[in-house]
Design an enzyme around this catalytic site. Structure first.
Site: not given
Ligand SMILES: *Cc1c(COP(=O)(O)O)cnc(C)c1O
Length: 339
Positions: A33, A117, A248, A293
């Site tokens: 992701k 969550r 800056y 930036m």
């Molecule tokens: C991001 C994520 C992971 C991976 O977590 P890591 O700590 O990077 O191994 C696993 N499961 C879910 C549901 C996630 O959102």
């Protein structure tokens, strides 16, 4: 342009260690992701395929489509399907969403075991089975996510205990509803490295594969190597006398005469501004003044500068975590695979 290098040997070393702990590379679902934690989605997918990883986890449909050719099974964590695919499986995060999935969609059911969550509640399991059957979805697996695998042992234990209950109840529900056998998974990187005897069907591994896990006193974790390094190119150099300020807000003033270089990596590219005035590269070269930036100044005139080769070090200085440092890196930065 600033650019990223990806060390394939380090990545494969990490996958070797992970596969040993998960008891087989077929048990690894590589989490890709957010542009593969900033490493580059296609680049990491290509290398993962070469290594023999067959499963991936992403956030969205768009990401899943982008890497469909590389994997046999792709789990989408938070999106509703646009088109059907035999390879792509979608997460059910709450009961209300079930009616939105097109018939015959492959789904995995997420259950909340204490992180509070995402996922259905544990006492909604029967209702979920009923709605999944009514919607004619294909349920493949049930999973949960840990919020404290490396931070709070008692919450970790509690979530594990809860997931055991979920497995038992779900197995009974499969019999009652006449579905096919389900797979179960709960491990992220911290969980896989925390437990001694992994027995689940799959582990969802992100940060460990990228070599930036932070877990105390763990021999396997210490053998992981960061995959990503970031280099910047020099825009300009100048000679500055003593007592002259830079950038800056004039927040840094030279202590002596020096040669200063300005490099083409700034907060717009993913360099957290919190590092301003506090950062030193792995070669002990000081960052001077505020990060702009598109650029930042260092006590160096080298044509090219290694900015970092371990996101954990940057994270400590920025008061953040490696995940944020890595995912901040913009997709347009060039990624070069080092064989
Ligand atoms: C991001 C994520 C992971 C991976 O977590 P890591 O700590 O990077 O191994 C696993 N499961 C879910 C549901 C996630 O959102």
């Amino acid at each position: 342009m600033a650019y990223i290098t990806l060390n394939k040997q380090h990545f494969f070393n990490n996958l070797d260690i992970i596969a040993q702990r998960s008891k087989g590379k077929d048990k690894i679902a590589l989490v890709l992701k957010d542009n593969a934690y900033g490493h580059g989605l296609r680049e990491m997918a290509t290398m993962a395929k070469e290594y023999g990883i067959s499963k991936a986890v992403v956030r969205s449909c768009v990401e899943a489509k982008e890497i469909e050719e590389f994997f046999d099974y792709i789990l989408v964590l938070a999106d509703t399907p646009q088109e059907k695919s035999v390879k792509i499986c979608y997460t059910i995060n709450d009961l209300d969403s079930i009616s939105k999935f097109p018939k015959k969609t492959k789904v995995e059911l997420k259950v909340n075991t204490g992180m509070n969550r995402n996922g259905i509640e544990m006492d909604e399991l029967r209702e979920a089975f009923f709605l999944i059957q009514k919607q004619e979805l294909k349920l493949e697996a049930i999973f949960t996510h840990h919020g404290c695998a490396d931070e709070n042992q008692s919450i970790f234990d509690e979530q594990n205990k809860n997931f055991m209950k979920v497995k038992k109840e779900a197995t009974a529900l499969v019999e009652a509803f006449g579905g096919k056998e389900l797979r179960f998974h709960s491990a992220n990187s911290a969980t896989l490295f925390q437990i001694d005897n992994f027995t689940e069907d799959m582990a969802r591994i992100g940060i460990a594969a990228y070599g930036c896990i932070e877990i105390a006193k763990n021999v396997d974790a210490e053998s992981l190597r960061p995959v990503l390094s970031l280099y910047a190119k020099r825009n300009s150099t100048r000679y500055l006398g003593k007592g002259v300020s830079i950038g800056y807000g004039a927040s840094y003033t030279t202590l002596r005469e020096c040669q200063v270089g300005n490099y083409d990596f700034g907060y717009g590219d993913g360099f957290l501004r919190a590092c301003s005035n506090r950062y030193e590269t792995p070669e002990s070269i000081r960052l001077l003044g505020k990060i702009s930036m598109d650029n930042s100044s260092f006590l160096s005139v080298a044509e090219e500068l290694l900015i970092f080769n371990d996101a954990r070090v940057v994270a400590r200085i920025a008061g953040s975590i490696s995940y944020e440092i890595l995912t901040a890196l913009k997709p347009y930065l060039k990624r070069v695979i080092l064989e």
